[in-house]
Design an enzyme around this catalytic site. Structure first.
Site, PDB file in Angstrom:
ATOM      1  N   GLU B 286       1.085   7.367  -1.923  1.00  0.00           N
ATOM      2  CA  GLU B 286       0.911   8.607  -2.681  1.00  0.00           C
ATOM      3  C   GLU B 286       0.338   9.713  -1.803  1.00  0.00           C
ATOM      4  O   GLU B 286       0.703  10.884  -1.936  1.00  0.00           O
ATOM      5  CB  GLU B 286      -0.013   8.344  -3.869  1.00  0.00           C
ATOM      6  N   GLU B 289       3.106  11.032   0.188  1.00  0.00           N
ATOM      7  CA  GLU B 289       3.969  11.841  -0.691  1.00  0.00           C
ATOM      8  C   GLU B 289       3.324  13.193  -0.962  1.00  0.00           C
ATOM      9  O   GLU B 289       3.988  14.235  -0.926  1.00  0.00           O
ATOM     10  CB  GLU B 289       4.193  11.076  -2.000  1.00  0.00           C
ATOM     11  N   CYS B 312      -1.015   6.373 -11.545  1.00  0.00           N
ATOM     12  CA  CYS B 312      -1.397   4.961 -11.594  1.00  0.00           C
ATOM     13  C   CYS B 312      -1.834   4.510 -12.980  1.00  0.00           C
ATOM     14  O   CYS B 312      -2.034   3.319 -13.213  1.00  0.00           O
ATOM     15  CB  CYS B 312      -2.509   4.694 -10.592  1.00  0.00           C
ATOM     16  N   SER B 332       3.605  11.897  -9.152  1.00  0.00           N
ATOM     17  CA  SER B 332       3.971  11.115  -7.974  1.00  0.00           C
ATOM     18  C   SER B 332       4.916   9.998  -8.402  1.00  0.00           C
ATOM     19  O   SER B 332       4.833   9.499  -9.509  1.00  0.00           O
ATOM     20  CB  SER B 332       2.694  10.528  -7.371  1.00  0.00           C
ATOM     21  N   LYS B 371      -1.846  -1.704 -19.544  1.00  0.00           N
ATOM     22  CA  LYS B 371      -1.299  -2.537 -18.467  1.00  0.00           C
ATOM     23  C   LYS B 371      -0.476  -3.688 -19.033  1.00  0.00           C
ATOM     24  O   LYS B 371       0.444  -4.182 -18.393  1.00  0.00           O
ATOM     25  CB  LYS B 371      -2.429  -3.098 -17.585  1.00  0.00           C
ATOM     26  N   GLU B 374       2.721  -2.151 -19.389  1.00  0.00           N
ATOM     27  CA  GLU B 374       3.320  -1.765 -18.108  1.00  0.00           C
ATOM     28  C   GLU B 374       4.063  -2.935 -17.457  1.00  0.00           C
ATOM     29  O   GLU B 374       5.131  -2.742 -16.871  1.00  0.00           O
ATOM     30  CB  GLU B 374       2.228  -1.240 -17.165  1.00  0.00           C
ATOM     31  N   GLU B 379      11.768  -1.382 -15.163  1.00  0.00           N
ATOM     32  CA  GLU B 379      11.793  -0.935 -13.753  1.00  0.00           C
ATOM     33  C   GLU B 379      10.972  -1.857 -12.867  1.00  0.00           C
ATOM     34  O   GLU B 379      11.110  -1.826 -11.648  1.00  0.00           O
ATOM     35  CB  GLU B 379      11.185   0.477 -13.603  1.00  0.00           C
ATOM     36  N   CYS B 516     -10.961   4.195 -15.678  1.00  0.00           N
ATOM     37  CA  CYS B 516     -10.715   2.806 -16.084  1.00  0.00           C
ATOM     38  C   CYS B 516     -11.972   2.092 -16.571  1.00  0.00           C
ATOM     39  O   CYS B 516     -11.896   1.161 -17.359  1.00  0.00           O
ATOM     40  CB  CYS B 516     -10.119   2.013 -14.931  1.00  0.00           C
TER      41      CYS B 516
END
Lengths: 597, 591
Positions: B286, B289, B312, B332, B371, B374, B379, B516
């Site tokens: 990242e 990027e 994230c 990102s 999560k 996720e 993907e 978090c």
């Protein structure tokens, strides 16, 4: 412009409308047209006359002839006899049931004698869809007087001195509310008319909005001037489509005539009104829930303080008043506070509109000076109990109110005395009950309503009222225990003590008031498993009297569930475990052999 | 400041005007019990609908009882908090709540940790009257990949609504219906997984009963741990080590990294790795990027949009995929550390230990409920096999440790396994708001300027305010940084971007309060937001104590690139460590 010599006023209130009064009005117009008298005789659709039991009503002026129970088929005779020939149609005139005398004019009728129609001054007199008729009866004169010759403070002082109290139910001093709203910092403020009228059986506000909508518009503009608001909102329940239409028409006409809009009466005061619709929730009649509903939120009440006069719609100072309260304003301005405060009692001034319903002869809409006794309302105005039955009680204040009994008959009706008697003025619902009404069932009926209408936000109302309701159902089914009464009392008191808004706080009132006044009926249901009035089906036992039964089998054939057995010419028997208490057997029996225990 | 004098339970006190009875009582040591009330402190939201009516008190001269959480004190007020009238009312209200609540404490996920249960215990409720004639308000169960809704247990405290609508501004939940049957549900009563829900789990974090709980994978994990044909790999998020101790009565803010590793080893995991490692990896990708976009933008490339947004946080990704679809090319493309880990573990690491992809089970221990969702995204699967098999919350891990009879307190401190357990301090600070961008700055600065950083602690990026900003001097180039935690704050920054008002180069966004550490899977704070501050401090302590504090200096990261990935944004990096975003708005019905 036609020069009318005779006017036929036809009641266009919803009650009469549902009995074809509008069709009647059209027929009258047709008949008049047939006679070539369209420029001489005018047919006017008015608001509610109030004598709903005797509707549809046609009043002919000059002469003040009051025709009752008129049907569309009567139109021809009325026109031919009364309009053309000047002869009254005696079969349509009102006959006093006590004296048997015919009374042609309303002032002579017991129903109207003790009424003082202030709020309803134009209902039954003018065409509510014609602003000119409103203007001709001092309409908008009060607004003109206030805007051009009085300051906001002077106007508020008049309202305060008149003693007018909120007619929505709480009875808060109206002038004081206007003053508090004025004192709250602006510049953005609102005037709200609470037209959500949710009490079952109440139609006071509806009648005003259908019969005299301009009175509310004028009063809201006066309030805007006094409090500093330039925007008014009418929150009206969507279940009143006719009232909505009449209000929309009235607002449009008021704008055309310059009574709403910019620079009213040539002053710098601008004011306009928009309409918001309820969506079928009784709780949205509570002012904070109403405001939240208008804001697009869920219609749930919130804490007071802050009161709407300080922080209301969109967080701005908002003056919320009931339809009836507003309708009283123009006439107070025009006739003065001394006149208004001469009517009523020491602490409760003016008149109150009641929807008189139930087991009384003259059901309808009445307006009486506060302080009148129950006895006068029931036995004089109301014409006594229907079918000569015995008076048992009257529920005042609807689902928030309490029950008054024979011992309260000579109580003057005002805000304080009603509360002292365990009831409350409420918005004006008055339901008369006789010996055939089961009071436990009445309590259950009102709780039915509040349980359905509770918003669900606070525990005591959401769960508590539901649990009280279940206890009452249980009692009416014959499964009650003596502990249930203690439980009802404790639950009721805690719900009253802890609920967030008045819906919850007052929901136990009918139950507790009826427990107080009719304890023996509860005990009959619980201890004896009987319903003394014969209303609670589960406690009724249908039986065949052997002495009277001839064995004709008519009852057995009528029974929809096959609960009756017996051979021809032999005594029949009803099986209680199958019986659904429909009463069909009793209807069919020609020998009085079926009784209810 | 205008002061008000009043008396509470015969104690005299003077407080500023506007103070509620409840807060005033607290100052004289009186804790009036509450149930729906919740003060979110630093988040600047006070949830006081006054609905449960448990906190009622008697006020002399007032007709009815007053809810102390939302009634302001007045001069000369005399309050009684435990008169018999109050005690009877409070008890009756509790009995009413319990009368409409399932009586299944024994098997409820919240048992032992439930506000309603605690209140019933405190009040000594021994009987619920008339259960045989009492109707219960029921509603269908709603299972989503991360959150389970059991509205039979809902007490209509409306905390979830406040978190979802007012704090997160997601708007997935609202009260519907009326009266006894009123319930909190998504629009048109659709299932949560069909709604705009981001699975941030803040509703679960504040629910006082078992109405909102997480999907529990403990039993699945026990089965997998005892499956001899599978190799169990675990990764632990940074925020877990700062909070796990609370589940074992350690004070908030106690770092238990070593014990956590030891417990996982005892449970039977073969490889104990650290998500902090892949956090370092995220910084490499990242950060590169970010620099790439920044330099191209500065050189006048109009096809490049700024700011770059961190990606994230899966709750945050769900948020912009459902409500900001016009800006899908701004975040990102880097995957989250959890997912980068899984991707590397099932390729690079699987090769190293010569285990086939299908025989490797990668479990993550996360402070997060999103999560869990996720892991299931298409993907992040290869041939149908997910990079991360499933995610387990901090709470679930604690239960598992207890079930395995492990005495947490006496565990020794152990080390993570290598290579995927090595991390820098920059990887650790991912667990708190401001940490991701600070980690990125530490690397981006040195990569961009080719100079060594003089200071590593960017205190200007730290703190609890919902939206923060700072400008970092990249050797003459001022880089403007924005930080938001809580989706409501994220929305504000996004709307600025949408309207062209935003002047940031890079923005870090975390869906949960505090980042978090305040995640939906963490030990419940029961409204004590102080706990978040302590966890945050613990994270920075761990960072400060590490020998290596910059992601690009992590030798195992360097080795990973040398041996496997090549360089950041290489073709292989793109395939394994980057992703694209999906327009989820079509799932929403527009009327």
């Amino acid at each position: 412009m036609a020069d009318y010599k005779i006017h036929l006023l036809v009641c266009g209130g919803t009650g009469c409308k549902s009995s074809e009064s509008l069709i009647l009005a059209d027929r009258l117009r047709n008949e008049i047209g047939n006679q070539g008298l369209s420029d001489v005789a005018q047919v006017v659709g008015t608001g509610c006359f109030g004598f709903c039991d005797k509707g549809p009503i046609v009043k002919i002026i000059p002469g003040n002839t009051f025709y009752t129970l008129v049907k569309p088929a009567d139109a021809k005779e009325i026109v031919e006899e009364h309009v053309v020939k000047g002869r009254k149609v005696s079969r349509l005139l009102y006959k006093d049931p006590k004296t048997e005398k015919i009374i042609t004019e309303p002032d002579g009728m017991e129903f109207y004698k003790k009424q003082v129609r202030i709020v309803l001054r134009n209902c039954g007199v003018i065409d509510p869809e014609n602003i000119q008729e409103y203007i001709s009866r001092d309409g908008y004169a009060a607004l003109g007087k206030v805007l051009t010759t009085m300051t906001p403070e002077e106007t508020i002082a008049v309202i305060k001195k008149s003693g007018l109290r909120g007619r929505g139910g709480a009875g808060f001093p109206t002038g004081l509310k206007w003053e508090i709203t004025r004192q709250s910092p602006g510049p953005e403020k609102y005037v709200v008319c609470n037209a959500d009228e949710g009490d079952p059986g109440a139609f006071m506000d509806r009648s005003v909005l259908e019969g005299d909508p301009h009175s509310v518009i004028e009063a809201m503009a006066i309030n805007g001037y006094c409090t500093g608001a330039s925007k008014g909102l009418v929150y009206i329940r969507a279940e009143y489509p006719l009232a909505v239409e009449r209000l929309k028409t009235a607002i449009k006409q008021a704008r055309e005539y310059g009574f709403l809009g910019d620079d009213i009466f040539g002053t710098s005061f601008s004011f306009d009104i928009s309409i918001r619709y309820g969506a079928g929730a009784f709780v949205c009649g509570e002012e904070t829930a109403l405001i939240h509903s208008m804001e697009g939120h869920r219609g749930e009440p919130t804490m007071k303080p802050p009161f709407p006069s300080v922080k209301g719609y969109l967080g701005k100072p908002t003056n919320v008043n009931n339809v009836e309260t507003f309708a009283s304003i123009p006439v107070i301005i025009n006739k003065g506070y001394e006149w208004y405060s001469s009517i009523g009692t020491e602490k409760s001034k003016g008149t109150k509109v009641f929807a008189l319903a139930g087991k009384v002869n003259n059901v309808g809409l009445i307006e009486v000076p506060i302080g009148i006794t129950l006895r006068e309302v029931i036995y004089e105005i109301g014409g006594g109990i229907k079918n000569g039955k015995k008076f048992k009680g009257v529920q005042i204040g609807g689902p928030s109110g309490g029950c008054l009994t024979t011992k309260h008959l000579d109580t003057p009706i005002d805000y304080e005395t009603l509360i002292a008697a365990g009831a409350m003025m409420g918005s004006g619902g008055m339901i008369i009950m006789d010996e055939d009404d089961c009071m436990v069932d009445v309590a259950k009926y009102f709780l039915d309503f509040t349980v359905d209408e509770s918003c669900g936000k606070c525990t005591p109302c959401r769960v508590g009222n539901k649990r009280m309701h279940e206890l009452l159902i249980n009692i009416t089914k014959g499964n009650g225990t003596p502990e249930d009464i203690d439980r009802l009392i404790n639950l009721g008191n805690v719900i009253k003590d802890t609920s967030l808004c008045m819906l919850g706080q007052s929901a136990p009132n009918p139950v507790l008031s009826i427990l107080d006044n009719f304890r023996e009926e509860y005990q009959a249901h619980i201890q004896d498993k009987k319903c003394p009035s014969g209303v609670c089906k589960d406690l009724m036992i249908y039986e065949i009297v052997p002495e009277n039964c001839v064995g004709c089998t008519a009852c057995a054939r009528a029974c929809p569930v096959g609960a009756i057995t017996g051979e021809r010419k032999e005594i029949h028997r009803i099986d209680p475990s199958l019986c659904i208490k429909c009463g069909a057997c009793m209807d069919r029996c020609k020998f009085n052999a079926v009784i209810v225990n | 400041m205008e002061m008000v004098k009043l008396t509470i339970d015969n104690k005299h006190i003077e407080v500023p005007k506007g103070t509620t009875i409840h807060k005033a009582a607290k100052q004289v040591g009186i804790e009036v019990p509450t149930l729906c009330y919740m003060d979110l402190g630093d988040l600047k939201i006070e949830h006081k609908p006054g609905g449960c009516r448990v906190c009622v008190v008697e006020v002399e001269g007032r007709r009815n009882l007053a809810p102390s959480c939302s009634t302001e004190v007045t001069e000369g007020m005399v309050v009684k908090t435990h008169s018999i009238r109050v005690l009877n009312a409070r008890r009756t209200v509790m009995e009413l709540l319990l009368s409409d609540h399932p009586k299944e404490c024994l098997t409820c996920a919240k048992s032992g940790n439930c506000d309603l249960q605690n209140m019933a215990i405190k009040m000594g409720i021994r009987e619920i009257h008339n259960q045989d004639i009492s109707e219960m308000s029921t509603y269908r169960m709603d299972f989503s990949p991360a959150i389970i809704r059991d509205m039979n247990k809902c007490i209509m405290c409306r905390r979830c609504e406040t978190m979802c609508n007012d704090f997160q501004t997601v708007g997935a939940l609202s009260a519907i219906n009326r009266g006894f049957m009123s319930v909190v549900a998504p629009a048109f009563e659709m299932d949560l997984e069909d709604s705009v829900c981001t699975y941030c789990g803040q509703c679960v974090a504040v629910c006082p009963t078992g109405a909102l709980t997480e999907v529990d994978h403990t039993r699945r994990l026990i089965r997998d741990l005892s499956n001899p044909s599978k190799t169990l790999v675990v990764q632990t998020a940074p925020a877990v080590r700062a909070a796990l101790g609370e589940m074992f009565d350690l004070p908030a803010g106690t770092l238990v990294t070593g014990k956590m590793v030891s417990a996982l080893r005892t449970l039977g995991f073969k490889y104990i790795f650290d998500t902090d490692f892949s956090a370092d990896l995220t910084i490499m990708e990242e950060g590169t990027e970010m620099l790439d976009r920044l330099t191209r933008h500065l050189n006048g490339d109009k096809s490049v949009r700024l700011p770059i947004l961190t990606s994230c946080c899966p709750g945050w990704v769900n948020f912009f995929e459902s409500q900001f679809i016009d800006m899908l090319e701004i975040p990102s493309t880097a995957r989250s550390p959890q997912q980068m880990f899984g991707s590397i573990a099932k390729t690079y690491f699987a090769d190293k230990i010569k285990v086939k992809r299908e025989d490797l089970i990668v479990v993550s221990i996360m402070p997060c409920l999103a999560k869990k969702y996720e892991c299931t995204r298409d993907e992040f699967k290869v041939g149908g096999n997910p990079d991360v098999d499933y995610s387990v919350s901090t709470r679930e891990l604690a239960h598992l440790i207890k079930q395995a009879n492990i005495d947490f307190h006496s565990l020794p401190d152990e080390e993570f396994d290598l290579p995927l357990g090595a991390s820098s301090g920059a990887g650790v600070i991912f667990g708190t708001t401001g940490g991701v961008i600070e980690a990125a700055v530490r690397t981006a600065y040195e990569l961009f300027t080719n100079k060594k950083l003089e200071r590593l602690d960017f205190k200007e990026l730290r703190g609890m305010e919902g939206i923060r900003e700072a400008t970092i001097d990249f050797n003459g180039l001022p880089v403007k940084i924005g930080i938001a935690h809580g989706l409501g704050n994220a929305r504000k920054l996004l709307e600025d971007i949408r309207s062209g008002k935003s002047s940031y180069h890079a923005i870090e966004i975390m869906a949960c309060p505090g980042g978090c550490i305040g995640g939906g899977g963490q030990p419940l704070h029961h409204g004590k937001f102080d706990i978040l501050k302590k966890r945050m401090a613990a994270i920075y302590r761990e960072d400060a104590s590490k020998p290596i504090r910059k992601s690009h200096e992590n030798p195992y990261i360097i080795k990973l690139y040398e041996e496997f990935l090549g360089k950041p944004l290489s073709e292989r990096s793109h395939k394994l460590l980057h992703t694209h975003y999906v327009d989820k708005s079509k799932k929403i019905i527009y009327i």
